[in-house]
Design an enzyme around this catalytic site. Structure first.
Site, PDB file in Angstrom:
ATOM      1  N   GLU A  87      -5.911   4.065   2.960  1.00 45.99           N
ATOM      2  CA  GLU A  87      -6.117   3.848   4.341  1.00 45.99           C
ATOM      3  C   GLU A  87      -7.298   4.351   4.435  1.00 45.99           C
ATOM      4  O   GLU A  87      -9.107   3.711   5.840  1.00 45.99           O
ATOM      5  CB  GLU A  87      -4.996   4.817   5.757  1.00 45.99           C
ATOM      6  CG  GLU A  87      -3.823   4.808   5.476  1.00 45.99           C
ATOM      7  CD  GLU A  87      -3.431   4.032   6.545  1.00 45.99           C
ATOM      8  OE1 GLU A  87      -4.594   4.221   7.533  1.00 45.99           O
ATOM      9  OE2 GLU A  87      -2.656   3.345   7.159  1.00 45.99           O
ATOM     10  N   ASP A 141       1.063  -1.246   0.239  1.00 42.44           N
ATOM     11  CA  ASP A 141       0.301  -0.408  -0.062  1.00 42.44           C
ATOM     12  C   ASP A 141       1.021   1.313   0.111  1.00 42.44           C
ATOM     13  O   ASP A 141       2.131   1.342   0.662  1.00 42.44           O
ATOM     14  CB  ASP A 141      -0.829   0.041   1.101  1.00 42.44           C
ATOM     15  CG  ASP A 141       0.206  -0.778   2.148  1.00 42.44           C
ATOM     16  OD1 ASP A 141       0.899  -0.749   2.771  1.00 42.44           O
ATOM     17  OD2 ASP A 141      -1.239  -0.963   3.121  1.00 42.44           O
TER      18      ASP A 141
END
Length: 375
Positions: free
Chosen positions: A126, A67
């Protein structure tokens, strides 16, 4: 490609929020472009990147996901390579995740393995969640890049470097954000009968919401419903016409998540009737549980236990959330914790993972992948 330590620090300087990772994507593409290209295929999706390395004698495609987004946090580490983007920080270690992925990519390019490998640099972990739309895009536009097995790791501040922790089955919870707006009628404090007071409505709803887990959910099925923020009103002598509750829901199974949301909606509807107001619900980012494949995880832990530099731990499940769960929902694979020895936890403004992880983890994972492909 630049030295990995320099890459990590460069990335740490330029944190960007979900689907805004323009500088990050450009930097990653520059590093990927410096590698040998004869076995590489690189494509982009939004602010993400997918890189395929052709295997020597492929029988499967192995995926590795990293990520790439940061958090809306003002950094307080005081390191020389602190964030140059005010109010944004790599406080969850995604700069380390990207650097490890680039290091693995370089090793696989220089010394290919038998099987194909796909590296997924995924945006918006997120918020609002990039895993599911990225996976859907791959399936629709590039099904040949969907891996047969998929892996990822997450930095763990509480463990020292050299510690690997994971478990077969459920590792991370189902999670959902929760935002509730109550809209009534503002009025003067001297004339409460002419207003529709949303402070009272929201306070009543908050207490009702806190009864859901204790009185609706089977106590043998762990669940959390937390309201962390309550805002209402403007000044002391005006009755509030608007209130907002913000919170989170976390469960260890998807059925419990659905039941909690059903009860939330029922209480909200009852609030509309009782307080003559309008109630709007927004679940924000909702993430599916991280459920590790049993066979793959047990094999990985067995490898880690035999690895001389590794302390392998069978850890407990946690109520943390990770959108990597959407990959694992349909693709066999696993996620593990890797220790980075920080006194400050994830999402803390002073979280600074130990860079010694780079020298340890990249060779460890590279060796593991080579055992998978019998190269």
């Amino acid at each position: 490609m630049k030295a990995l330590l320099d890459i990590r620090r460069d990335l740490h300087r330029i944190p960007e929020l979900g689907f805004e990772e323009v500088k990050t994507q450009a930097y990653l593409l520059e590093q990927i472009g410096s590698l040998r290209q004869d076995r590489l295929t690189t494509i982009t999706w939004k602010t993400g990147i997918v890189v395929k390395v052709e295997g020597l004698q492929p029988t499967q495609t192995i995926g590795w996901r990293a990520d790439i987004d940061g958090l809306p946090i003002k950094e307080a580490t005081e390191v020389k390579f602190s964030s140059e983007h005010p109010g944004k920080m790599h406080a969850c270690g995604h700069d380390m995740h990207m650097t490890v992925a680039l290091g693995l990519l370089e090793k696989i390019v220089d010394t290919p393995i038998n099987d194909h490998m796909v590296f997924l640099f995924q945006p918006a972990e997120e918020s609002p969640g990039g895993a599911l739309p990225m996976l859907n895009w791959l399936r629709e536009e590039h099904p040949e890049l969907v891996p047969n097995k998929i892996f990822a790791y997450h930095v763990a501040p509480e463990y020292p470097v050299g510690t690997i922790a994971t478990r077969p089955g459920l590792l991370f919870a189902n999670t959902s954000e929760l935002y509730i707006d109550l809209i009534g009628k503002e009025g003067h404090a001297a004339y409460p009968h002419q207003a529709r007071d949303m402070s009272i409505a929201a306070a009543t709803l908050l207490l009702q919401l806190q009864s859901i887990v204790s009185r609706t959910i089977n106590p043998m099925k762990p669940a959390v419903l937390t309201i962390g923020k309550f805002t209402s009103g403007t000044v002391q002598n005006i009755i509030s016409g608007h209130a907002r509750l913000e919170g989170t829901i976390r469960t260890m199974d998807a059925t419990t998540m659905a039941l909690i949301k059903e009860k939330i909606e029922a209480f909200c509807h009852a609030t509309e009737i009782a307080f003559e107001c309008e109630v709007k619900i927004d679940y924000g980012s909702s993430y599916y549980q991280v459920y590790n494949n049993h066979d793959i995880t047990n094999d990985f832990l067995a490898f880690a236990e035999q690895h001389q530099a590794t302390n392998a731990i069978h850890c407990d499940a946690a109520m943390t959330g990770e959108d990597f769960g959407y990959f694992l929902k349909d693709i066999p694979g696993m996620l593990f914790w890797a220790g980075v020895d920080s006194p400050f936890g994830l999402h803390h403004a002073k979280m600074n993972p130990s860079e010694e992880l780079l020298d340890y983890l990249i060779p460890f994972v590279d060796q593991y992948f080579r055992t998978l492909t019998s190269n």
